[in-house]
Design a protein around this motif. Structure first.
Motif, PDB file in Angstrom:
ATOM      1  N   VAL A 273      12.256   1.199  -8.756  1.00 20.33           N
ATOM      2  CA  VAL A 273      12.687   0.016  -7.992  1.00 20.33           C
ATOM      3  C   VAL A 273      12.972  -1.170  -8.914  1.00 20.33           C
ATOM      4  O   VAL A 273      13.026  -2.302  -8.478  1.00 20.33           O
ATOM      5  CB  VAL A 273      11.633  -0.370  -6.922  1.00 20.33           C
ATOM      6  CG1 VAL A 273      11.451   0.750  -5.928  1.00 20.33           C
ATOM      7  CG2 VAL A 273      10.296  -0.719  -7.578  1.00 20.33           C
ATOM      8  N   LYS A 274      13.144  -0.846 -10.219  1.00 18.12           N
ATOM      9  CA  LYS A 274      13.498  -1.860 -11.215  1.00 18.12           C
ATOM     10  C   LYS A 274      12.513  -3.030 -11.251  1.00 18.12           C
ATOM     11  O   LYS A 274      12.888  -4.194 -11.386  1.00 18.12           O
ATOM     12  CB  LYS A 274      14.924  -2.370 -10.980  1.00 18.12           C
ATOM     13  CG  LYS A 274      15.984  -1.273 -11.110  1.00 18.12           C
ATOM     14  CD  LYS A 274      17.371  -1.819 -10.858  1.00 18.12           C
ATOM     15  CE  LYS A 274      18.431  -0.775 -11.183  1.00 18.12           C
ATOM     16  NZ  LYS A 274      18.320   0.455 -10.375  1.00 18.12           N
ATOM     17  N   GLY A 275      11.220  -2.707 -11.101  1.00 18.17           N
ATOM     18  CA  GLY A 275      10.178  -3.705 -11.244  1.00 18.17           C
ATOM     19  C   GLY A 275       9.907  -4.560 -10.026  1.00 18.17           C
ATOM     20  O   GLY A 275       9.122  -5.505 -10.092  1.00 18.17           O
ATOM     21  N   SER A 276      10.530  -4.264  -8.889  1.00 18.91           N
ATOM     22  CA  SER A 276      10.311  -5.067  -7.679  1.00 18.91           C
ATOM     23  C   SER A 276       8.929  -4.768  -7.094  1.00 18.91           C
ATOM     24  O   SER A 276       8.685  -3.683  -6.563  1.00 18.91           O
ATOM     25  CB  SER A 276      11.384  -4.764  -6.632  1.00 18.91           C
ATOM     26  OG  SER A 276      11.045  -5.353  -5.393  1.00 18.91           O
ATOM     27  N   LYS A 277       8.023  -5.717  -7.202  1.00 18.14           N
ATOM     28  CA  LYS A 277       6.673  -5.517  -6.694  1.00 18.14           C
ATOM     29  C   LYS A 277       6.657  -5.366  -5.168  1.00 18.14           C
ATOM     30  O   LYS A 277       5.841  -4.622  -4.616  1.00 18.14           O
ATOM     31  CB  LYS A 277       5.771  -6.674  -7.115  1.00 18.14           C
ATOM     32  CG  LYS A 277       5.496  -6.742  -8.613  1.00 18.14           C
ATOM     33  CD  LYS A 277       4.540  -7.882  -8.916  1.00 18.14           C
ATOM     34  CE  LYS A 277       4.260  -7.996 -10.407  1.00 18.14           C
ATOM     35  NZ  LYS A 277       3.337  -9.116 -10.702  1.00 18.14           N
ATOM     36  N   THR A 278       7.552  -6.083  -4.497  1.00 17.11           N
ATOM     37  CA  THR A 278       7.603  -6.002  -3.035  1.00 17.11           C
ATOM     38  C   THR A 278       7.948  -4.596  -2.586  1.00 17.11           C
ATOM     39  O   THR A 278       7.275  -4.002  -1.734  1.00 17.11           O
ATOM     40  CB  THR A 278       8.635  -6.992  -2.479  1.00 17.11           C
ATOM     41  OG1 THR A 278       8.259  -8.317  -2.854  1.00 17.11           O
ATOM     42  CG2 THR A 278       8.710  -6.902  -0.964  1.00 17.11           C
ATOM     43  N   ARG A 279       9.010  -4.020  -3.174  1.00 16.74           N
ATOM     44  CA  ARG A 279       9.424  -2.669  -2.788  1.00 16.74           C
ATOM     45  C   ARG A 279       8.396  -1.637  -3.236  1.00 16.74           C
ATOM     46  O   ARG A 279       8.112  -0.679  -2.521  1.00 16.74           O
ATOM     47  CB  ARG A 279      10.792  -2.352  -3.384  1.00 16.74           C
ATOM     48  CG  ARG A 279      11.920  -3.212  -2.811  1.00 16.74           C
ATOM     49  CD  ARG A 279      13.263  -2.780  -3.365  1.00 16.74           C
ATOM     50  NE  ARG A 279      13.630  -1.459  -2.874  1.00 16.74           N
ATOM     51  CZ  ARG A 279      14.648  -0.743  -3.373  1.00 16.74           C
ATOM     52  NH1 ARG A 279      15.350  -1.225  -4.384  1.00 16.74           N
ATOM     53  NH2 ARG A 279      14.943   0.435  -2.882  1.00 16.74           N
ATOM     54  N   ALA A 280       7.818  -1.835  -4.411  1.00 20.28           N
ATOM     55  CA  ALA A 280       6.803  -0.903  -4.900  1.00 20.28           C
ATOM     56  C   ALA A 280       5.591  -0.896  -3.972  1.00 20.28           C
ATOM     57  O   ALA A 280       5.034   0.164  -3.664  1.00 20.28           O
ATOM     58  CB  ALA A 280       6.381  -1.270  -6.320  1.00 20.28           C
ATOM     59  N   SER A 281       5.160  -2.067  -3.508  1.00 17.29           N
ATOM     60  CA  SER A 281       4.019  -2.156  -2.585  1.00 17.29           C
ATOM     61  C   SER A 281       4.305  -1.407  -1.292  1.00 17.29           C
ATOM     62  O   SER A 281       3.428  -0.725  -0.744  1.00 17.29           O
ATOM     63  CB  SER A 281       3.697  -3.623  -2.272  1.00 17.29           C
ATOM     64  OG  SER A 281       3.308  -4.309  -3.431  1.00 17.29           O
ATOM     65  N   GLN A 282       5.548  -1.519  -0.785  1.00 24.76           N
ATOM     66  CA  GLN A 282       5.920  -0.832   0.448  1.00 24.76           C
ATOM     67  C   GLN A 282       5.881   0.682   0.270  1.00 24.76           C
ATOM     68  O   GLN A 282       5.364   1.410   1.115  1.00 24.76           O
ATOM     69  CB  GLN A 282       7.328  -1.266   0.882  1.00 24.76           C
ATOM     70  CG  GLN A 282       7.419  -2.717   1.326  1.00 24.76           C
ATOM     71  CD  GLN A 282       8.847  -3.163   1.551  1.00 24.76           C
ATOM     72  OE1 GLN A 282       9.797  -2.544   1.057  1.00 24.76           O
ATOM     73  NE2 GLN A 282       9.028  -4.240   2.298  1.00 24.76           N
ATOM     74  N   ILE A 283       6.423   1.146  -0.851  1.00 21.89           N
ATOM     75  CA  ILE A 283       6.464   2.590  -1.101  1.00 21.89           C
ATOM     76  C   ILE A 283       5.065   3.156  -1.294  1.00 21.89           C
ATOM     77  O   ILE A 283       4.712   4.205  -0.745  1.00 21.89           O
ATOM     78  CB  ILE A 283       7.343   2.889  -2.337  1.00 21.89           C
ATOM     79  CG1 ILE A 283       8.801   2.520  -2.046  1.00 21.89           C
ATOM     80  CG2 ILE A 283       7.233   4.360  -2.749  1.00 21.89           C
ATOM     81  CD1 ILE A 283       9.678   2.461  -3.277  1.00 21.89           C
ATOM     82  N   LEU A 284       4.247   2.448  -2.064  1.00 25.57           N
ATOM     83  CA  LEU A 284       2.894   2.909  -2.366  1.00 25.57           C
ATOM     84  C   LEU A 284       1.918   2.684  -1.211  1.00 25.57           C
ATOM     85  O   LEU A 284       0.811   3.212  -1.213  1.00 25.57           O
ATOM     86  CB  LEU A 284       2.367   2.199  -3.627  1.00 25.57           C
ATOM     87  CG  LEU A 284       3.101   2.533  -4.927  1.00 25.57           C
ATOM     88  CD1 LEU A 284       2.728   1.529  -6.021  1.00 25.57           C
ATOM     89  CD2 LEU A 284       2.783   3.942  -5.375  1.00 25.57           C
TER      90      LEU A 284
END
Length: 399
Positions: A366-377
């Motif tokens: 996600v190219k370092g996007s913490k918001t998207r990473a939090s959603q996926i994880l």
């Protein structure tokens, strides 16, 4: 950091709960109305919700419905008055995880929240899916379906969970409480990991199966139940019987109809049907329309060992749906590259190393996007920040 949303209109109760939970290390968000609670849930996706059933704008049942529409797996603990049990039972039917009787007892609150997080963290082979299929295809489909994880609760608390307790039954019993067999009515009580039940409680389970009656902890009144019992375990019960750790008579009482459910990697032929079912569920939860699975992607899904069983498969599909730009599940949106899959199959590594690699993979994707990473994880932003610091992870292109 684990996160909790409190939806409560009483300012004193709301402030007290927020203070207590904050001191215990939880990230706490609050709302004083039902609509505000639904909005805050959508913004922060907390791990657990504490919901008052009586709110000034929309009632707690409607809040429960709206949150469940957003996320059917949301863990919601309802707060209720003991004289409002009819509404409480309705909340359980709608998917509430547990109820707490006001005035709240601090110890009971802590134990219930701890149980919620333990159950949230469990992965499985799909036992609950099978139990739900039995319940919702039966004559009592409109009655409650109640799950009790026997290994996630202490013996004393489990007895109270199952049968309820009267006021004063033990130190923290400040009010009378209904147990799951009483709440279930003519529905289903699913006892997961029944092999972990203590010998003392096994005898009481045997009685309720044989006579259909029980007594609350500390009570003298005999109550009746019409609930169906479905039990599951990952242990060898015959082996436990030989060791004197499980009652043979209870074993045969439970073993009226036996369904063997091997790990997902041993029943790969089920994966296509599971993928179809899970995609329908995920799309409904996320309000997406990603249903197409190309043959090469389906082959990949069938070949992966899925050591986390059904929940690992569901998490992988959830990620693919979130990242999809169209209506197709793409190979590149699945969580593991071929070389990483081989490392799971060919070598045994510590769980911490697996977590580190996977979080780094998601961040890179996600190219370092913490918001998207939090959603996926499916973890909170503060928890992700903590993991990044602990593992020294690279954020990639953005932060």
């Amino acid at each position: 950091m684990k996160s909790i949303l409190i939806i409560e209109d009483d300012p004193l109760v709301r402030k007290t709960l927020a203070s207590q939970l904050g001191k215990k290390g939880f990230e706490v968000a609050t709302a004083d109305t039902g609509e505000g609670g639904v909005r805050t849930y959508g913004e922060s996706s907390p791990d657990v919700v504490l919901l008052d059933l009586r709110l000034p704008d929309i009632d707690g049942l409607e809040v429960l419905r709206q949150i469940k529409e957003r996320n059917r797996r949301a863990i919601i603990l309802i707060m209720t008055a003991f004289d409002d049990m009819k509404t409480t039972v309705e909340a359980i039917k709608l998917g509430a995880f547990e109820y707490l009787v006001k005035p709240l007892n601090a110890t009971e609150l802590d134990l219930t929240i701890d149980k919620a997080f333990q159950v949230r963290a469990l992965s499985g082979t799909g036992k609950e899916l099978v139990a739900k299929a039995i319940h919702y295809n039966g004559l009592c489909r409109d009655e409650p379906f109640i799950v009790i994880n026997c290994c996630a609760i202490s013996d004393t608390l489990l007895e109270s969970e199952l049968f309820g307790h009267v006021k004063g039954a033990f130190t923290d019993a400040v009010s009378e409480t209904k147990g799951k067999f009483e709440i279930a009515g003519k529905g289903t009580v699913f006892l997961d990991e029944v092999g972990d039940v203590s010998p003392n409680l096994q005898s009481k389970l045997l009685r309720i199966i044989e006579t259909r009656d029980f007594m609350k902890v500390g009570g003298e009144k005999v109550l009746k139940t019409e609930a169906r019992i479905i039990a599951a375990t990952n242990q060898n019960l015959k082996g436990l019987i030989e060791k004197g750790k499980f009652r043979e008579d209870l074993y045969y009482r439970l073993k009226v109809v036996e369904i063997s459910l091997p790990p997902l990697r041993e029943r790969r032929e089920d994966i296509p049907d599971l993928v179809a079912y899970l995609l329908e569920k995920i799309n409904r939860d996320l309000r997406r329309n990603v249903h197409k699975v190309p043959p090469e992607v389906m082959k990949l899904l069938v070949d992966i060992p899925w050591r986390g069983n059904v929940r690992e498969l569901e998490n992988a599909l959830t990620r693919a749906v979130i990242l999809a730009k169209g209506d197709v599940v793409l190979k590149e949106n699945l969580p593991l590259e071929p070389d990483e899959r081989r490392s799971f199959a060919d070598e045994l590594v510590p769980l911490e190393e697996v977590e580190k690699k996977y979080i780094q993979y998601v961040l890179s994707s996600v190219k370092g996007s913490k918001t998207r990473a939090s959603q996926i994880l499916q973890i909170s932003r503060p928890t992700l920040d903590k993991k990044i610091r602990e593992y020294g992870l690279d954020l990639g292109e953005t932060s």
